[in-house]
Design a protein around this motif. Structure first.
Motif, PDB file in Angstrom:
ATOM      1  N   THR A  28      35.314  38.702  48.153  1.00  0.00           N
ATOM      2  CA  THR A  28      34.076  38.603  48.919  1.00  0.00           C
ATOM      3  C   THR A  28      32.957  38.414  47.911  1.00  0.00           C
ATOM      4  OG1 THR A  28      32.580  39.799  50.359  1.00  0.00           O
ATOM      5  CG2 THR A  28      34.170  41.146  49.209  1.00  0.00           C
ATOM      6  N   VAL A  29      31.844  39.039  48.138  1.00  0.00           N
ATOM      7  CA  VAL A  29      30.712  38.850  47.228  1.00  0.00           C
ATOM      8  C   VAL A  29      30.567  40.046  46.294  1.00  0.00           C
ATOM      9  CG1 VAL A  29      29.440  37.372  48.763  1.00  0.00           C
ATOM     10  CG2 VAL A  29      29.216  39.840  48.951  1.00  0.00           C
ATOM     11  N   GLU A  30      29.608  40.006  45.425  1.00  0.00           N
ATOM     12  CA  GLU A  30      29.342  41.121  44.535  1.00  0.00           C
ATOM     13  C   GLU A  30      28.993  42.342  45.376  1.00  0.00           C
ATOM     14  OE1 GLU A  30      26.701  37.952  42.989  1.00  0.00           O
ATOM     15  OE2 GLU A  30      28.517  37.769  44.166  1.00  0.00           O
ATOM     16  N   PRO A  31      29.484  43.521  44.956  1.00  0.00           N
ATOM     17  CA  PRO A  31      29.275  44.745  45.732  1.00  0.00           C
ATOM     18  C   PRO A  31      27.819  44.994  46.129  1.00  0.00           C
ATOM     19  CG  PRO A  31      30.759  45.162  43.908  1.00  0.00           C
ATOM     20  CD  PRO A  31      30.295  43.747  43.757  1.00  0.00           C
ATOM     21  N   GLU A  32      26.888  44.664  45.244  1.00  0.00           N
ATOM     22  CA  GLU A  32      25.476  44.948  45.547  1.00  0.00           C
ATOM     23  C   GLU A  32      24.917  44.045  46.649  1.00  0.00           C
ATOM     24  OE1 GLU A  32      25.823  42.592  41.693  1.00  0.00           O
ATOM     25  OE2 GLU A  32      26.763  44.332  42.613  1.00  0.00           O
ATOM     26  N   LYS A  33      25.672  42.972  46.999  1.00  0.00           N
ATOM     27  CA  LYS A  33      25.214  42.076  48.069  1.00  0.00           C
ATOM     28  C   LYS A  33      25.920  42.350  49.395  1.00  0.00           C
ATOM     29  CE  LYS A  33      23.960  38.165  45.121  1.00  0.00           C
ATOM     30  NZ  LYS A  33      24.503  36.870  44.658  1.00  0.00           N
ATOM     31  N   VAL A  34      26.836  43.336  49.398  1.00  0.00           N
ATOM     32  CA  VAL A  34      27.656  43.605  50.582  1.00  0.00           C
ATOM     33  C   VAL A  34      26.811  43.828  51.830  1.00  0.00           C
ATOM     34  CG1 VAL A  34      29.102  45.406  51.648  1.00  0.00           C
ATOM     35  CG2 VAL A  34      29.764  44.418  49.463  1.00  0.00           C
ATOM     36  N   THR A  35      25.769  44.657  51.708  1.00  0.00           N
ATOM     37  CA  THR A  35      24.988  45.016  52.898  1.00  0.00           C
ATOM     38  C   THR A  35      24.109  43.861  53.370  1.00  0.00           C
ATOM     39  OG1 THR A  35      23.335  46.002  51.434  1.00  0.00           O
ATOM     40  CG2 THR A  35      24.931  47.503  52.433  1.00  0.00           C
ATOM     41  N   ARG A  36      24.078  42.760  52.616  1.00  0.00           N
ATOM     42  CA  ARG A  36      23.283  41.598  53.037  1.00  0.00           C
ATOM     43  C   ARG A  36      24.176  40.436  53.443  1.00  0.00           C
ATOM     44  NH1 ARG A  36      20.492  40.286  48.122  1.00  0.00           N
ATOM     45  NH2 ARG A  36      21.233  42.185  47.143  1.00  0.00           N
ATOM     46  N   THR A  37      25.512  40.655  53.392  1.00  0.00           N
ATOM     47  CA  THR A  37      26.449  39.568  53.664  1.00  0.00           C
ATOM     48  C   THR A  37      27.215  39.813  54.963  1.00  0.00           C
ATOM     49  OG1 THR A  37      26.729  39.319  51.281  1.00  0.00           O
ATOM     50  CG2 THR A  37      28.356  38.248  52.682  1.00  0.00           C
ATOM     51  N   PRO A  38      27.146  38.844  55.927  1.00  0.00           N
ATOM     52  CA  PRO A  38      27.944  38.997  57.141  1.00  0.00           C
ATOM     53  C   PRO A  38      29.430  39.001  56.807  1.00  0.00           C
ATOM     54  CG  PRO A  38      26.329  37.220  57.329  1.00  0.00           C
ATOM     55  CD  PRO A  38      26.366  37.617  55.892  1.00  0.00           C
ATOM     56  N   PRO A  39      30.285  39.759  57.517  1.00  0.00           N
ATOM     57  CA  PRO A  39      29.906  40.623  58.650  1.00  0.00           C
ATOM     58  C   PRO A  39      29.490  42.018  58.197  1.00  0.00           C
ATOM     59  CG  PRO A  39      32.272  40.686  58.366  1.00  0.00           C
ATOM     60  CD  PRO A  39      31.730  39.769  57.273  1.00  0.00           C
ATOM     61  N   PHE A  40      29.465  42.258  56.888  1.00  0.00           N
ATOM     62  CA  PHE A  40      29.247  43.628  56.420  1.00  0.00           C
ATOM     63  C   PHE A  40      27.781  44.065  56.470  1.00  0.00           C
ATOM     64  CE2 PHE A  40      33.287  42.275  54.647  1.00  0.00           C
ATOM     65  CZ  PHE A  40      34.104  43.279  55.157  1.00  0.00           C
ATOM     66  N   ASP A  41      26.871  43.132  56.809  1.00  0.00           N
ATOM     67  CA  ASP A  41      25.471  43.512  56.992  1.00  0.00           C
ATOM     68  C   ASP A  41      25.305  44.220  58.333  1.00  0.00           C
ATOM     69  OD1 ASP A  41      26.062  41.248  58.470  1.00  0.00           O
ATOM     70  OD2 ASP A  41      24.099  40.333  58.187  1.00  0.00           O
ATOM     71  N   ASN A  42      26.337  44.119  59.183  1.00  0.00           N
ATOM     72  CA  ASN A  42      26.256  44.721  60.517  1.00  0.00           C
ATOM     73  C   ASN A  42      27.598  45.384  60.850  1.00  0.00           C
ATOM     74  OD1 ASN A  42      25.307  45.378  63.047  1.00  0.00           O
ATOM     75  ND2 ASN A  42      25.767  43.377  63.935  1.00  0.00           N
ATOM     76  N   PRO A  43      27.935  46.477  60.158  1.00  0.00           N
ATOM     77  CA  PRO A  43      29.244  47.107  60.374  1.00  0.00           C
ATOM     78  C   PRO A  43      29.349  47.694  61.783  1.00  0.00           C
ATOM     79  CG  PRO A  43      28.104  48.047  58.464  1.00  0.00           C
ATOM     80  CD  PRO A  43      27.108  47.247  59.232  1.00  0.00           C
TER      81      PRO A  43
END
Ligand code: CUA
Length: 147
Positions: A34-49
């Motif tokens: 996926t993406v870098e861990p620090e971008k997880v909360t800004r990357t779909p679908p993980f921005d909206n768990p």
């Protein structure tokens, strides 16, 4: 004798190396980049768990692990629900283990781990972290209510 010992060790290392590299066996099997861990909360679908219904009694649970908890912390599904887990971490390696089920995942920053489980029996299922992740490791848990 030393020669035989060293020879055997080298043979085992060769076998392990062959298994690991040629056959593609490594701890991240079944995971996607996926993406870098620090971008997880800004990357779909993980921005909206959370829980998303995708069928009559079928769901996708998008979950983000962090020190020391899970987002979302609690979800409720009906008995018989088939849940597709899709998990990642926004900081360090965590575990995602539900005792009494076959759900047992390693949650790695930078990877998405997936597993599917059908909750036939109603009850309260704990989600536990079984990878040591810091001082609050033993407090890290979530809950899945099956009603
Ligand atoms: Cu998270 Cu231990």
């Amino acid at each position: 004798w030393l020669g035989i010992g060293i020879g055997t060790l080298l043979l085992f290392l060769l076998i392990t190396g062959y298994m690991g590299f040629s056959m593609g066996l490594h701890p991240t099997d079944g995971m996607e980049r996926t993406v870098e861990p620090e971008k997880v909360t800004r990357t779909p679908p993980f921005d909206n768990p959370g829980l998303e219904r995708i069928g009559p009694n079928e769901y996708v649970l998008t979950s983000v692990s962090f020190v020391f908890g899970y987002d979302p912390k609690e979800v409720t599904v009906p008995a018989g629900a088939k849940v597709h887990f899709r998990v990642t971490s926004r900081d360090v390696i965590h575990g995602f283990y539900i005792p009494g089920t076959t759900v047992n995942m390693m949650v790695e920053p930078g990877h998405i781990t997936k597993q599917t489980y059908t909750f036939d029996k109603p009850g309260k299922y704990l989600v536990l972290c079984h990878e040591y992740c810091g001082s609050g490791h033993h407090l890290m848990q979530g809950t899945i209510y099956v009603k």
